[in-house]
Design a protein around this motif. Structure first.
Motif, PDB file in Angstrom:
ATOM      1  N   ARG A 158       0.831  -1.215   0.000  1.00 37.14           N
ATOM      2  CA  ARG A 158       0.000   0.000   0.000  1.00 37.14           C
ATOM      3  C   ARG A 158       0.863   1.261   0.000  1.00 37.14           C
ATOM      4  O   ARG A 158       0.532   2.250  -0.658  1.00 37.14           O
ATOM      5  CB  ARG A 158      -0.931  -0.008   1.211  1.00 37.14           C
ATOM      6  N   GLU A 159       1.982   1.212   0.706  1.00 36.01           N
ATOM      7  CA  GLU A 159       2.874   2.373   0.725  1.00 36.01           C
ATOM      8  C   GLU A 159       3.561   2.554  -0.627  1.00 36.01           C
ATOM      9  O   GLU A 159       3.741   3.690  -1.098  1.00 36.01           O
ATOM     10  CB  GLU A 159       3.918   2.205   1.825  1.00 36.01           C
ATOM     11  N   PHE A 160       3.949   1.474  -1.271  1.00 38.26           N
ATOM     12  CA  PHE A 160       4.589   1.526  -2.580  1.00 38.26           C
ATOM     13  C   PHE A 160       3.610   1.993  -3.647  1.00 38.26           C
ATOM     14  O   PHE A 160       3.993   2.665  -4.613  1.00 38.26           O
ATOM     15  CB  PHE A 160       5.137   0.145  -2.929  1.00 38.26           C
ATOM     16  N   ALA A 161       2.336   1.625  -3.495  1.00 39.61           N
ATOM     17  CA  ALA A 161       1.267   2.006  -4.429  1.00 39.61           C
ATOM     18  C   ALA A 161       1.630   1.670  -5.877  1.00 39.61           C
ATOM     19  O   ALA A 161       1.744   2.559  -6.729  1.00 39.61           O
ATOM     20  CB  ALA A 161       0.934   3.487  -4.299  1.00 39.61           C
ATOM     21  N   PRO A 162       1.800   0.398  -6.186  1.00 37.32           N
ATOM     22  CA  PRO A 162       2.205   0.022  -7.549  1.00 37.32           C
ATOM     23  C   PRO A 162       1.114   0.308  -8.574  1.00 37.32           C
ATOM     24  O   PRO A 162      -0.072   0.397  -8.238  1.00 37.32           O
ATOM     25  CB  PRO A 162       2.463  -1.480  -7.425  1.00 37.32           C
ATOM     26  N   ASP A 163       1.539   0.462  -9.823  1.00 31.31           N
ATOM     27  CA  ASP A 163       0.600   0.570 -10.931  1.00 31.31           C
ATOM     28  C   ASP A 163       1.194  -0.186 -12.107  1.00 31.31           C
ATOM     29  O   ASP A 163       2.183  -0.893 -11.961  1.00 31.31           O
ATOM     30  CB  ASP A 163       0.291   2.041 -11.276  1.00 31.31           C
ATOM     31  N   ARG A 164       0.626  -0.035 -13.281  1.00 32.05           N
ATOM     32  CA  ARG A 164       1.064  -0.821 -14.431  1.00 32.05           C
ATOM     33  C   ARG A 164       2.522  -0.543 -14.795  1.00 32.05           C
ATOM     34  O   ARG A 164       3.233  -1.428 -15.278  1.00 32.05           O
ATOM     35  CB  ARG A 164       0.153  -0.537 -15.634  1.00 32.05           C
ATOM     36  N   SER A 165       2.980   0.679 -14.531  1.00 30.96           N
ATOM     37  CA  SER A 165       4.342   1.049 -14.918  1.00 30.96           C
ATOM     38  C   SER A 165       5.364   0.767 -13.821  1.00 30.96           C
ATOM     39  O   SER A 165       6.572   0.873 -14.056  1.00 30.96           O
ATOM     40  CB  SER A 165       4.397   2.537 -15.279  1.00 30.96           C
ATOM     41  N   ARG A 166       4.913   0.425 -12.638  1.00 28.14           N
ATOM     42  CA  ARG A 166       5.816   0.130 -11.518  1.00 28.14           C
ATOM     43  C   ARG A 166       5.216  -1.001 -10.682  1.00 28.14           C
ATOM     44  O   ARG A 166       4.560  -0.797  -9.680  1.00 28.14           O
ATOM     45  CB  ARG A 166       6.110   1.378 -10.673  1.00 28.14           C
ATOM     46  N   ALA A 212      -4.457 -11.829   0.862  1.00 34.67           N
ATOM     47  CA  ALA A 212      -4.894 -10.487   1.270  1.00 34.67           C
ATOM     48  C   ALA A 212      -4.349  -9.435   0.306  1.00 34.67           C
ATOM     49  O   ALA A 212      -5.065  -8.494  -0.069  1.00 34.67           O
ATOM     50  CB  ALA A 212      -4.433 -10.199   2.690  1.00 34.67           C
ATOM     51  N   VAL A 213      -3.121  -9.582  -0.116  1.00 29.84           N
ATOM     52  CA  VAL A 213      -2.528  -8.632  -1.070  1.00 29.84           C
ATOM     53  C   VAL A 213      -3.239  -8.727  -2.415  1.00 29.84           C
ATOM     54  O   VAL A 213      -3.538  -7.708  -3.050  1.00 29.84           O
ATOM     55  CB  VAL A 213      -1.024  -8.908  -1.232  1.00 29.84           C
ATOM     56  N   LYS A 214      -3.528  -9.938  -2.843  1.00 33.95           N
ATOM     57  CA  LYS A 214      -4.196 -10.136  -4.136  1.00 33.95           C
ATOM     58  C   LYS A 214      -5.580  -9.502  -4.143  1.00 33.95           C
ATOM     59  O   LYS A 214      -6.020  -8.951  -5.161  1.00 33.95           O
ATOM     60  CB  LYS A 214      -4.297 -11.631  -4.433  1.00 33.95           C
ATOM     61  N   ARG A 215      -6.284  -9.568  -3.006  1.00 33.11           N
ATOM     62  CA  ARG A 215      -7.631  -8.989  -2.927  1.00 33.11           C
ATOM     63  C   ARG A 215      -7.612  -7.485  -2.707  1.00 33.11           C
ATOM     64  O   ARG A 215      -8.640  -6.814  -2.839  1.00 33.11           O
ATOM     65  CB  ARG A 215      -8.412  -9.651  -1.781  1.00 33.11           C
ATOM     66  N   ALA A 223      -3.851  -6.139  -8.848  1.00 30.59           N
ATOM     67  CA  ALA A 223      -3.608  -6.345 -10.278  1.00 30.59           C
ATOM     68  C   ALA A 223      -2.162  -6.060 -10.667  1.00 30.59           C
ATOM     69  O   ALA A 223      -1.701  -6.517 -11.716  1.00 30.59           O
ATOM     70  CB  ALA A 223      -4.547  -5.457 -11.097  1.00 30.59           C
ATOM     71  N   HIS A 224      -1.446  -5.318  -9.831  1.00 31.24           N
ATOM     72  CA  HIS A 224      -0.088  -4.909 -10.166  1.00 31.24           C
ATOM     73  C   HIS A 224       0.952  -5.558  -9.250  1.00 31.24           C
ATOM     74  O   HIS A 224       2.107  -5.125  -9.222  1.00 31.24           O
ATOM     75  CB  HIS A 224       0.027  -3.385 -10.082  1.00 31.24           C
ATOM     76  N   VAL A 225       0.515  -6.575  -8.517  1.00 29.77           N
ATOM     77  CA  VAL A 225       1.406  -7.304  -7.618  1.00 29.77           C
ATOM     78  C   VAL A 225       1.301  -8.792  -7.922  1.00 29.77           C
ATOM     79  O   VAL A 225       0.200  -9.326  -8.067  1.00 29.77           O
ATOM     80  CB  VAL A 225       1.055  -7.064  -6.133  1.00 29.77           C
ATOM     81  N   LEU A 226       2.444  -9.458  -8.012  1.00 31.65           N
ATOM     82  CA  LEU A 226       2.462 -10.913  -8.183  1.00 31.65           C
ATOM     83  C   LEU A 226       3.231 -11.516  -7.013  1.00 31.65           C
ATOM     84  O   LEU A 226       4.412 -11.236  -6.832  1.00 31.65           O
ATOM     85  CB  LEU A 226       3.137 -11.299  -9.498  1.00 31.65           C
ATOM     86  N   VAL A 227       2.521 -12.306  -6.211  1.00 35.54           N
ATOM     87  CA  VAL A 227       3.147 -13.000  -5.089  1.00 35.54           C
ATOM     88  C   VAL A 227       3.244 -14.481  -5.449  1.00 35.54           C
ATOM     89  O   VAL A 227       2.222 -15.132  -5.683  1.00 35.54           O
ATOM     90  CB  VAL A 227       2.353 -12.820  -3.783  1.00 35.54           C
ATOM     91  N   VAL A 228       4.462 -14.997  -5.519  1.00 36.34           N
ATOM     92  CA  VAL A 228       4.678 -16.415  -5.798  1.00 36.34           C
ATOM     93  C   VAL A 228       5.617 -16.962  -4.727  1.00 36.34           C
ATOM     94  O   VAL A 228       6.251 -16.206  -3.989  1.00 36.34           O
ATOM     95  CB  VAL A 228       5.275 -16.649  -7.203  1.00 36.34           C
ATOM     96  N   GLY A 229       5.694 -18.262  -4.653  1.00 37.90           N
ATOM     97  CA  GLY A 229       6.565 -18.828  -3.626  1.00 37.90           C
ATOM     98  C   GLY A 229       6.943 -20.258  -3.915  1.00 37.90           C
ATOM     99  O   GLY A 229       6.428 -20.894  -4.830  1.00 37.90           O
ATOM    100  N   HIS A 230       7.864 -20.751  -3.102  1.00 41.51           N
ATOM    101  CA  HIS A 230       8.287 -22.146  -3.170  1.00 41.51           C
ATOM    102  C   HIS A 230       7.787 -22.856  -1.917  1.00 41.51           C
ATOM    103  O   HIS A 230       7.406 -22.207  -0.931  1.00 41.51           O
ATOM    104  CB  HIS A 230       9.806 -22.238  -3.291  1.00 41.51           C
ATOM    105  N   PRO A 231       7.774 -24.179  -1.916  1.00 41.86           N
ATOM    106  CA  PRO A 231       7.207 -24.920  -0.788  1.00 41.86           C
ATOM    107  C   PRO A 231       8.154 -25.120   0.391  1.00 41.86           C
ATOM    108  O   PRO A 231       7.761 -25.693   1.409  1.00 41.86           O
ATOM    109  CB  PRO A 231       6.852 -26.265  -1.415  1.00 41.86           C
ATOM    110  N   TYR A 232       9.389 -24.654   0.269  1.00 45.08           N
ATOM    111  CA  TYR A 232      10.389 -24.971   1.283  1.00 45.08           C
ATOM    112  C   TYR A 232      10.276 -24.074   2.503  1.00 45.08           C
ATOM    113  O   TYR A 232       9.893 -22.898   2.410  1.00 45.08           O
ATOM    114  CB  TYR A 232      11.794 -24.857   0.677  1.00 45.08           C
ATOM    115  N   ILE A 233      10.646 -24.616   3.655  1.00 51.15           N
ATOM    116  CA  ILE A 233      10.618 -23.849   4.897  1.00 51.15           C
ATOM    117  C   ILE A 233      11.535 -22.643   4.790  1.00 51.15           C
ATOM    118  O   ILE A 233      11.227 -21.553   5.262  1.00 51.15           O
ATOM    119  CB  ILE A 233      11.029 -24.736   6.087  1.00 51.15           C
TER     120      ILE A 233
END
Length: 278
Positions: free
Chosen positions: A153-161, A182-185, A190-200
């Motif tokens: 929310r502080e970064f406030a991303p958009d299509r260009s950033r 929560a970030v996705k909703r 729309a301008h954030v992609l959160v991905v991850g791996h299964p490892y601890i």
């Protein structure tokens, strides 16, 4: 009549080797991890001279073997051979991409990739650093993802950033998965992609063979995970400095993308594509 009731002549084929499994030939290039089948010694190729190959294990112990000996890779027999001379092909970066000659680092994009901690950032830099500099992508670490929603929310991303985020232990039902949802909703989803791996922890994304293990050990919840791993590796683990030194040793075994698990490789490539998309 062309019917041959006796079939083909068995002596006309290589009947002695029928059914025998062919052992693949593998070039004994530096940092290739192999196991000597006779002694069980497992290490990375450090030197190849004449008919002898030198291996170094995770703890720095070195042994020399005849290149004609019996070796295993991932438990399967291989025959080591001398590497072919370089035919002048294009060099590749540690990530497997073609290297760009005489290319200056690009001015940093407004988009960012966030990772959880310092170790994640160091691993990404080691394997994808050349690619990221060409693309002008900056990687920052967050010291955890508990405050990710507020940071977005502080970064406030958009299509260009845009923002790409790499998260440890992103599995269904985990705290990390709830934060990602929560970030996705949220208003910037729309301008954030959160991905991850299964490892601890990102340590597990390094193939265990690189540190002399068949598999990363399971650590009881009552023991701090990194300290448990250090103990399993026979390394000091009492202080933060001990675990930092252990990570440096683990990171030092990583030479290219081939030393990492695909669950991490795919996610980092996905993030780079996302933040560099026109």
């Amino acid at each position: 009549m062309n019917d041959d009731r006796y079939g083909t002549d068995v002596l006309a084929s290589d009947w002695k080797n029928a059914g025998r499994k062919t052992v693949p030939q593998v070039e004994a290039v530096r940092d290739l991890v192999v196991e000597d089948a006779a002694s069980g010694f497992c290490g990375a190729v450090t030197r190849l001279e004449g008919q002898f190959v030198e291996l170094e294990d995770y703890f720095g112990k070195k042994r020399v073997f005849p290149i004609t000996g019996s070796f295993l890779i991932d438990g399967e027999p291989v025959a080591l051979v001398h590497a072919k001379k370089d035919g002048g092909g294009r060099a590749r970066t540690a990530s497997g991409s073609f290297a760009v000659d005489d290319q200056k680092a690009r001015i940093a994009r407004a988009s960012r990739i966030f990772v959880e901690g310092r170790h994640d950032a160091e691993l990404v830099e080691k394997v994808w650093g050349d690619d990221l500099r060409v693309e002008g992508v900056v990687v920052e670490y967050l010291e955890g993802v508990d405050d990710l929603d507020a940071i977005v929310r502080e970064f406030a991303p958009d299509r260009s950033r845009r923002i790409g985020v790499l998260v440890d232990h992103l599995v269904p039902g985990s705290k990390e998965s709830r934060i990602a949802d929560a970030v996705k909703r949220g208003p910037y989803g729309a301008h954030v992609l959160v991905v991850g791996h299964p490892y601890i922890d990102v340590w597990q994304a390094v193939k265990p063979a690189r540190v002399g293990l068949e598999a990363w050990p399971s650590i009881p919840r009552s023991i701090e995970w990194k300290k448990g791993i250090c103990a399993a590796l026979g390394l000091p683990h009492e202080t933060q400095a001990d675990t930092a030194r252990a990570w440096k040793r683990i990171l030092g075994t990583v030479r290219s993308f081939a030393d990492l698990e695909p669950e991490l490789l795919g996610r980092v490539e996905q993030l780079i594509d996302f933040v560099t998309e026109p």
